[in-house]
Design a protein around this motif. Structure first.
Motif, PDB file in Angstrom:
ATOM      1  N   UNK A 102      29.449  40.434   5.764  1.00 24.94           N
ATOM      2  CA  UNK A 102      30.363  39.353   5.406  1.00 24.94           C
ATOM      3  C   UNK A 102      30.501  38.362   6.567  1.00 24.94           C
ATOM      4  N   UNK A 103      30.560  38.876   7.796  1.00 26.63           N
ATOM      5  CA  UNK A 103      30.637  38.003   8.968  1.00 26.63           C
ATOM      6  C   UNK A 103      29.368  37.164   9.098  1.00 26.63           C
ATOM      7  N   UNK A 104      28.196  37.781   8.862  1.00 23.87           N
ATOM      8  CA  UNK A 104      26.932  37.055   8.939  1.00 23.87           C
ATOM      9  C   UNK A 104      26.897  35.917   7.928  1.00 23.87           C
ATOM     10  N   UNK A 105      27.349  36.195   6.713  1.00 21.49           N
ATOM     11  CA  UNK A 105      27.364  35.180   5.655  1.00 21.49           C
ATOM     12  C   UNK A 105      28.334  34.057   6.016  1.00 21.49           C
ATOM     13  N   UNK A 106      29.516  34.414   6.507  1.00 14.80           N
ATOM     14  CA  UNK A 106      30.518  33.405   6.863  1.00 14.80           C
ATOM     15  C   UNK A 106      30.015  32.491   7.980  1.00 14.80           C
ATOM     16  N   UNK A 107      29.235  33.030   8.912  1.00 21.05           N
ATOM     17  CA  UNK A 107      28.748  32.258  10.056  1.00 21.05           C
ATOM     18  C   UNK A 107      27.486  31.460   9.737  1.00 21.05           C
ATOM     19  N   UNK A 108      26.818  31.804   8.668  1.00 16.85           N
ATOM     20  CA  UNK A 108      25.550  31.163   8.329  1.00 16.85           C
ATOM     21  C   UNK A 108      25.744  29.780   7.713  1.00 16.85           C
ATOM     22  N   UNK A 109      24.885  28.828   8.104  1.00 17.59           N
ATOM     23  CA  UNK A 109      24.955  27.498   7.475  1.00 17.59           C
ATOM     24  C   UNK A 109      24.357  27.498   6.063  1.00 17.59           C
ATOM     25  N   UNK A 110      23.653  28.569   5.718  1.00 13.54           N
ATOM     26  CA  UNK A 110      23.032  28.683   4.399  1.00 13.54           C
ATOM     27  C   UNK A 110      24.007  29.347   3.430  1.00 13.54           C
ATOM     28  N   UNK A 111      24.179  28.735   2.288  1.00 10.87           N
ATOM     29  CA  UNK A 111      25.107  29.263   1.280  1.00 10.87           C
ATOM     30  C   UNK A 111      24.526  30.531   0.647  1.00 10.87           C
ATOM     31  N   UNK A 112      25.262  31.619   0.716  1.00 12.01           N
ATOM     32  CA  UNK A 112      24.825  32.881   0.104  1.00 12.01           C
ATOM     33  C   UNK A 112      25.451  33.006  -1.284  1.00 12.01           C
TER      34      UNK A 112
END
Length: 59
Positions: A6-16
């Motif tokens: 969840x942290x990786x997704x929140x920090x990513x500029x790419x929409x998951x």
């Protein structure tokens, strides 16, 4: 979903592609200590809520 992902997704500029109760959501931030995430539906950015990270599903 686990807290680290969840942290990786929140920090990513790419929409998951993540859902909560079948609704596509955006993860705004993650609280590792409480294993919760602040989220909102993609079509309702003002409708923020805090939920358990384990209740989120990545597709």
């Amino acid at each position: 979903m686990n807290t680290q992902r969840a942290k990786e997704i929140a920090a990513s500029p790419v929409m998951a592609d993540v859902t909560y109760n079948g609704v596509p959501i955006y993860i705004e931030q993650v609280d590792e200590q409480n294993e919760t995430a602040t989220i909102y539906p993609l079509d309702e950015p003002k409708n923020k809520q805090t939920v358990s990270v384990s209740s989120l599903t990545e597709h």
